[in-house]
Enzyme design. Sequence first.
Site, PDB file in Angstrom:
ATOM      1  N   ASP A  78       3.720  14.519  15.666  1.00 46.41           N
ATOM      2  CA  ASP A  78       4.028  14.413  14.077  1.00 46.41           C
ATOM      3  C   ASP A  78       2.651  14.494  13.332  1.00 46.41           C
ATOM      4  O   ASP A  78       2.372  13.858  12.568  1.00 46.41           O
ATOM      5  CB  ASP A  78       4.656  13.261  14.093  1.00 46.41           C
ATOM      6  CG  ASP A  78       5.542  13.068  12.705  1.00 46.41           C
ATOM      7  OD1 ASP A  78       5.708  14.262  12.106  1.00 46.41           O
ATOM      8  OD2 ASP A  78       5.673  12.072  12.102  1.00 46.41           O
ATOM      9  N   LYS A 126       2.183  -2.572   8.823  1.00 47.24           N
ATOM     10  CA  LYS A 126       3.480  -1.845   8.678  1.00 47.24           C
ATOM     11  C   LYS A 126       4.675  -2.675   9.267  1.00 47.24           C
ATOM     12  O   LYS A 126       4.466  -2.989  10.311  1.00 47.24           O
ATOM     13  CB  LYS A 126       3.207  -0.457   9.474  1.00 47.24           C
ATOM     14  CG  LYS A 126       4.532   0.413   9.414  1.00 47.24           C
ATOM     15  CD  LYS A 126       4.504   1.485  10.598  1.00 47.24           C
ATOM     16  CE  LYS A 126       3.339   2.410  10.088  1.00 47.24           C
ATOM     17  NZ  LYS A 126       3.783   3.554  11.317  1.00 47.24           N
ATOM     18  N   GLY A 162       9.630   1.862   6.622  1.00 42.36           N
ATOM     19  CA  GLY A 162       9.573   0.612   6.159  1.00 42.36           C
ATOM     20  C   GLY A 162       8.317   0.546   5.286  1.00 42.36           C
ATOM     21  O   GLY A 162       8.114   1.525   4.232  1.00 42.36           O
ATOM     22  N   LEU A 180       0.721  -1.312  -0.034  1.00 44.33           N
ATOM     23  CA  LEU A 180      -0.026   0.004   0.011  1.00 44.33           C
ATOM     24  C   LEU A 180       0.972   1.317  -0.082  1.00 44.33           C
ATOM     25  O   LEU A 180       0.258   2.263  -0.301  1.00 44.33           O
ATOM     26  CB  LEU A 180      -0.865  -0.011   1.072  1.00 44.33           C
ATOM     27  CG  LEU A 180      -1.986  -1.180   1.458  1.00 44.33           C
ATOM     28  CD1 LEU A 180      -2.784  -1.181   2.698  1.00 44.33           C
ATOM     29  CD2 LEU A 180      -2.905  -1.161  -0.038  1.00 44.33           C
ATOM     30  N   GLY A 181       1.955   1.158   0.354  1.00 44.47           N
ATOM     31  CA  GLY A 181       2.815   2.274   0.569  1.00 44.47           C
ATOM     32  C   GLY A 181       4.279   2.072   1.164  1.00 44.47           C
ATOM     33  O   GLY A 181       4.460   0.986   1.613  1.00 44.47           O
ATOM     34  N   VAL A 202       4.024  -0.812   4.113  1.00 47.38           N
ATOM     35  CA  VAL A 202       2.690  -0.869   4.719  1.00 47.38           C
ATOM     36  C   VAL A 202       2.153  -2.010   3.328  1.00 47.38           C
ATOM     37  O   VAL A 202       2.095  -1.715   2.448  1.00 47.38           O
ATOM     38  CB  VAL A 202       1.832   0.081   4.711  1.00 47.38           C
ATOM     39  CG1 VAL A 202       0.490  -0.163   4.937  1.00 47.38           C
ATOM     40  CG2 VAL A 202       2.473   1.133   5.821  1.00 47.38           C
ATOM     41  N   GLY A 239       7.706   3.972   2.995  1.00 44.84           N
ATOM     42  CA  GLY A 239       8.443   5.177   3.655  1.00 44.84           C
ATOM     43  C   GLY A 239       9.788   5.070   4.413  1.00 44.84           C
ATOM     44  O   GLY A 239      10.410   3.739   4.300  1.00 44.84           O
ATOM     45  N   GLY A 240      10.325   5.821   5.021  1.00 43.39           N
ATOM     46  CA  GLY A 240      11.528   5.615   5.700  1.00 43.39           C
ATOM     47  C   GLY A 240      11.604   4.555   6.906  1.00 43.39           C
ATOM     48  O   GLY A 240      12.558   3.981   7.336  1.00 43.39           O
TER      49      GLY A 240
END
Length: 635
Positions: A446, A348, A332, A326-327, A334, A329-330
């Site tokens: 965040d 995740k 890891g 699904l996605g 998903v 990033g930094g």
Amino acid sequence: MLNLKFVCFLVPLFLFFLNSSATNSTICPTDNCLIGPQIRYPFWLSQGSSPPQLCGYQEFSFLCVSGYTIFSPPPGRYYYVKHINYNNQSIHLVDFDTANETCPRALHDFPFGTLPLSHSPLNMDITFYYNCSSYPSGVTPIRCLTSGLKESFVFVAGNETSGFDWSKNCEEKVSVAVLKDQITSGGLMEEFVGALNEGFVLDWQTPESCDECEASDGLCGYSDDTKGMLCFCKDGSNSCSGRGKTRLSKLTIGLIAGGIGALLMICIIIICLRRKLLSILSEKFGKKTKNDQDIEAFMRNQGPLSIKRYTFSEIKKMTNSFQVKLGEGGYGSVYEGNTGNNCPVAVKVLNASKGNGEEFINEVLSISRTSHVNIVSLLGFCFESDRKALVYELMPNGSLEKYIHKRDLDTNPPLSWERLLQIAEGIAKGLEYLHRGCNTKILHFDIKPNNILLDKNFCPKISDFGLAKLCSKTHSIVSMLDARGTLGYIAPEVWNRNIGGVSHKSDVYSYGMLVLEMVGGRQNFNREVGDLSDTYFPHWVYRQIELENNEELYGAMTEDEQEIAKKMIIVGLWCIQTNPSDRPPMNRVIEMLEGSLEQLQIPPKPFIFNPAITEREYCDTANLVSVSSEYQYGR
């Protein structure tokens, strides 16, 4: 074939271990963290289990967290162990909440209840009175702890202004120990910051028989059953003198010898089959690091969790061997998954090299304590050495980020202004719950568009609690050793403590930047200007409101849409006020969003540095989680 010379080497080695199997080093080994003193009786290093048998007081366990030696008596209070003097039987501690702070706020009283620790003669007590509504004239307050019209004060214990009831006129009283030599003629007001950062010293007592035991080359131990001292003799015989000694029985020696013999056999097998066996052992056991053990111990100390713990094989089955991503990033990747009872989930999987586990702990401990319609639900987690995964409810519409920028609207239809307002209200309610509705106050640190997820009905849910901090509901100011967040959304006091204390108002600032980005991204402001500061949307939009330049500000919008946009802009500008005390709490933000536009006042213009300069200075000042070009809203 096994090398004969090596066998000849192992046999005397085995006999040596057999002869010394009852030595104190075998029974109670010393240990240490990366940063901090040597750890031995009566202290012990928790490795996710009970203390080594008879080797320390049950209450005297330490943790290694981020390489530091941490003492946590009782749970919820954390102290750096700066030094241990085993000769003088004293331990030097520094409160985690006041370490390295420019304006520290002491949160915990001294002493620690029933622990076998006592005040060192090196200490003195100082007393803080917080949020005092009235106070005698001529008494100097702690300016950086001012809260509205209320002031805070500090005194050497017993030196408070006579004839005035401080406890009655102040909301909170906290007494702490500091070292006497840190308070000199310079004055307490100037020196309490350094004194808190230096910490204090506590003494512990051991029986006289322990001194005799150590003098005879034995090693002291402690029995939680009898609450008495034990003496482990070096050779398990009568050669160890000293009262209270406990000789190791022949059975114990036999067990130790048998264990070493078994170890010898394993060594021989490894030599014979070393390649295959070492490969298997490396796969099964080799990844269990000391830091992983610290994480296990820390999580166990928090008590039972309300969410399920999965094995990695279950995670793999759940995601069909990580088939649908699904996605990424930094942190890891998903993946889409299903728990088996027709419940779609997002899994995740954290990178093995991602930090030291702090973000994983934050996520599990903070979000597992929540239950709110605007907070994403954590259904479970996996922790198997460097394999870490988090299982969430699946959010079909992804993150807010892809719905508020024109560059993404080719694949995602734009949200109506009514929907944007509902999303802003939902995020505000989620933050209000984190700040005031939980049993433990949670500060997110965040808040940004890609951390706001949307369910099938576009209901917003706050996610990603990796940088969150848990704190007591009774305290407004929190302590942090470093800055945290994403550039462009970080409140100024997080990286410059001279502006004010870090608190829930830091989340309010991030929320305000998010709301302004929802407006600015939806309108897709992208103007060609020469002055870099003019591209900074909060400044530009404030100027248009001052000039009542509706055509430039809103463009082709209906009157109702203009009202929503202006309401969101005003709320956003209130939330990003430079002084934290000028920002509204989240319950007031909700009232403003749900109320009428006529009731809202235009806030003062927030003072914000030139983004180009601030970005450069900020990068020099703190270790950022990420550096985002979204600090400028000119897109």
